[in-house]
Scaffold this active site. Structure first.
Site: not given
Lengths: 124, 130
Positions: B77-79, B82
């Site tokens: 998941v893209c930080a 997210a």
């Protein structure tokens, strides 16, 4: 980052209006990330995506980030080729002199060739 | 063939995530390889362990988790995506002094560079945008 076959060529097709969703910014972020990793990146603005290119966007008035600042960063990150679809320019009755940076105007046929020639195409 | 799949949609806001899930299953059933799943923008919400849909509806995040763990798929998941949507793993919850974390086991938090890395290793990158 693990080893990958690189550099590869990326074609980003930015077709979303600048502030209607997160997609416009997402397309630019992917382009900048790919360029930062020294991939060969081209971006073509089409459909409502051409509106991202306009000068004098007053996004600050709405309390959001001005996307044209990100667009001008494309050159700094050495995104090789920045293009706009002729049909979209015509549809919105624009002139490339209204854009925040110099772009190449391309036809639908040109875009077909670009898609065929790119290793990866991402449409946002 | 090697695929990477980019999921831009939140679980129930559009068909993007469910379609991507079914596509991922089909890719594996056909004997292809998934290099990485990349959950970007609203797609980061697929990493939440707190979704409780009605019993007669598919639990999309849970289905992703089942697929990821069954096949040992690399799922990121893209930080930035997210964090702003309240999808945090334990380390991020500690770092930002939040009182809970909710990232499903099997998902990892990382940056957009992981998408570029995946694209470099894949024959095809398929994006599911709402």
């Amino acid at each position: 980052m693990s080893q990958s076959k690189s550099p590869r060529s990326y074609l980003i097709i930015a077709r979303s209006s600048p502030y209607g969703s997160q997609q416009a910014r997402a397309a630019l972020d992917i382009a900048l990330a790919a360029a930062a990793f020294e991939q060969a990146v081209s971006i073509v603005f089409m459909d409502a995506g051409v509106l991202q290119l306009l000068k004098n966007q007053q996004a600050d008035a709405a309390g959001i980030k001005n996307i044209s600042k990100v667009i001008t960063a494309l050159e700094l990150y050495e995104v090789n080729s920045i293009m706009v679809h002729q049909e979209a320019v015509d549809k919105y009755d624009l002139d490339p002199s209204q854009f925040v940076l110099a772009v190449d105007v391309v036809t639908s046929e040109d875009i077909k060739t670009l898609i065929a020639g790119a290793d990866q195409v991402m449409v946002l | 063939m090697k695929f990477s799949i980019v999921i831009h949609g939140a679980p129930w806001s559009s068909n993007a995530s469910h379609s991507a899930l079914r596509y991922a299953e089909a890719v594996l059933e056909c004997g292809h390889e998934i290099v990485r799943l990349f959950f970007y923008q609203d797609g980061a919400s697929n990493g939440s362990s707190l979704c409780v849909p009605p019993q007669d509806e598919i639990n999309i995040p849970e289905q992703w988790q089942v697929l990821i763990n069954k096949h040992g798929i690399d799922a990121v998941v893209c930080a930035a995506s997210a964090l702003k949507r309240g999808i945090l793993d334990e380390a991020e919850a500690d770092r930002y002094e939040k009182n809970a974390h909710n990232l499903l086991p099997g998902f990892a938090v990382s940056g957009l560079g992981q998408l570029i890395d995946a694209a470099g290793q894949s024959d095809r990158v398929v994006s599911f945008v709402q």
